[in-house]
Enzyme design. Structure first.
Site, short mmCIF file in Angstrom:
data_model
loop_
_atom_site.label_atom_id
_atom_site.label_comp_id
_atom_site.label_asym_id
_atom_site.label_seq_id
_atom_site.Cartn_x
_atom_site.Cartn_y
_atom_site.Cartn_z
N GLY A 11 -4.39 12.60 12.68
CA GLY A 11 -3.75 13.77 12.09
C GLY A 11 -2.27 13.58 11.82
O GLY A 11 -1.51 14.55 11.79
N ARG A 83 4.49 1.46 11.77
CA ARG A 83 5.56 0.48 11.96
C ARG A 83 6.91 1.17 12.12
O ARG A 83 7.14 2.25 11.62
CB ARG A 83 5.64 -0.45 10.75
N ILE A 119 -7.45 2.48 7.01
CA ILE A 119 -6.07 2.34 6.54
C ILE A 119 -5.18 1.75 7.63
O ILE A 119 -4.17 1.12 7.36
CB ILE A 119 -5.50 3.72 6.10
N SER A 120 -5.57 1.94 8.88
CA SER A 120 -4.75 1.55 10.03
C SER A 120 -4.34 0.08 9.97
O SER A 120 -5.12 -0.79 9.57
CB SER A 120 -5.53 1.79 11.33
N ASN A 121 -3.11 -0.20 10.38
CA ASN A 121 -2.58 -1.57 10.40
C ASN A 121 -2.65 -2.19 11.79
O ASN A 121 -2.66 -1.47 12.79
CB ASN A 121 -1.12 -1.56 9.92
N ARG A 152 2.00 -0.68 -6.21
CA ARG A 152 3.42 -1.01 -6.06
C ARG A 152 3.84 -2.06 -7.09
O ARG A 152 4.89 -1.95 -7.72
CB ARG A 152 3.67 -1.51 -4.64
N HIS A 176 -3.33 -7.98 3.59
CA HIS A 176 -2.34 -6.92 3.44
C HIS A 176 -1.12 -7.28 4.29
O HIS A 176 -0.89 -6.76 5.37
CB HIS A 176 -2.94 -5.60 3.92
#
Length: 317
Positions: A11, A83, A119-121, A152, A176
């Site tokens: 969230g 990050r 999506i998490s890194n 991008r 990525h």
């Protein structure tokens, strides 16, 4: 006909934008899960209360229980620490691996038929871990990276040439991270090669290459550029929009060709790893991986990027 259902795991900033975009596009009913009590409930209430203003009809729910994601068609995972300035995506692997393990177990138990977009890194490692724990077929577990990295790259090209970004076509391959592979040779503006346009603009091939090299470098470091400016977090609008494009292609069986972190079984010379490649996304998730010939320079960059992915995945405990 029953509405589709989208579950958002996390969230935070990305989760909030995901919920709003899913509602605005009326992709289906949306449930947001987070471990922090009140956070997902508050965000979803906030978004729901402008349905009459924005003109959408869907059910929005915030929850602290994985049971509420039951029946989801698509699950988008954003959970994990973002990050901070000076950090690479890879620096997050230890703490986010623990979070992803818990998340994947919750998805496996409650949404066994869902498609999962991570999506998490660090992305390449997290999507690998998610698939391993859920045991879902590879075509149903994918990662969002290439859509954003390509967006991008397109943006920087459009700014440099003074054209609409809608007319720019460009793509990145690989992991990525700092070793991603922006494909210069295939970048175009309405079919016109970008390098040709740069050479005409500067009337100097060396200068054109210098400008393109700078755009490639900026694309590779674009996420870090946002982190450095924000100082307190990482990008959230752009990753959310990119993941929604992927989810929409699956939910509506659009069969969009999108750069996707997908499991490779020999394509591009890679076997047994998740790597960013162009995929057809439809009602069956990854329906095709579009393989094409890379030249020697592109292949060398791809090999380097894949090696970085392998090292990252191998570092997970």
């Amino acid at each position: 006909m029953a509405r589709k259902k989208i579950a958002l795991i996390g969230g935070g900033q990305i989760g909030g934008v995901l919920a709003q975009l899913a509602a605005l596009r009326e992709l289906g009913d949306v449930v947001m899960f987070d471990i922090v009590e009140g956070l997902p409930q508050g965000k979803m209430l906030d978004i729901a209360e402008v349905g009459s203003v924005d003109g959408f009809d869907c059910n929005l729910k915030g929850t602290n229980s994985y049971e509420d994601i039951k029946g989801s068609d698509v699950v988008i995972v954003t959970a994990g620490l973002p990050r901070k300035p000076g950090m690479s995506r890879d620096d997050l692997i230890e703490v986010n691996s623990k979070i992803m393990t818990s998340v994947a177990e919750g998805i496996k138990a409650n949404a066994p038929n869902a498609f999962v977009i991570v999506i998490s890194n660090p992305l390449d490692a997290m999507v690998t871990l998610c698939q391993k724990i859920t045991g879902f077929p590879y075509n149903r577990v994918i990662g969002q990276a290439g859509v954003l990295d390509s967006a991008r790259f397109k943006t920087f090209i459009a700014w440099e040439l003074g054209v609409s970004v809608k007319d720019v076509n460009a793509m990145t391959l690989g992991g990525h991270g700092d070793d991603m592979v922006p494909l210069v040779r295939y970048a175009s503006v309405n079919g016109i090669p970008v390098m040709e346009l740069l050479e005409r603009k500067y009337k100097d091939k060396a200068k054109a290459k210098e400008v393109m090299d700078a755009m490639v470098k900026r694309t590779r470091g674009a996420g870090g550029e946002v982190v450095a400016l924000l100082k307190t977090g990482s990008a959230f609008y752009s990753p959310a929009s990119s993941a929604i494009q992927m989810a929409e292609s699956i939910l509506k069986d659009q069969k969009r060709v999108l750069p996707t972190c997908a499991y490779l079984n020999g394509e591009f010379g890679v076997k047994g790893f998740y790597v960013g490649v162009p995929c057809v996304l439809g009602e069956n998730g990854v329906e095709q991986i579009l393989e094409f010939e890379l030249d020697a320079e592109e292949q060398a960059m791809m090999d380097k990027s894949v090696a970085a992915v392998k090292e990252l995945v191998g570092s997970m405990k």
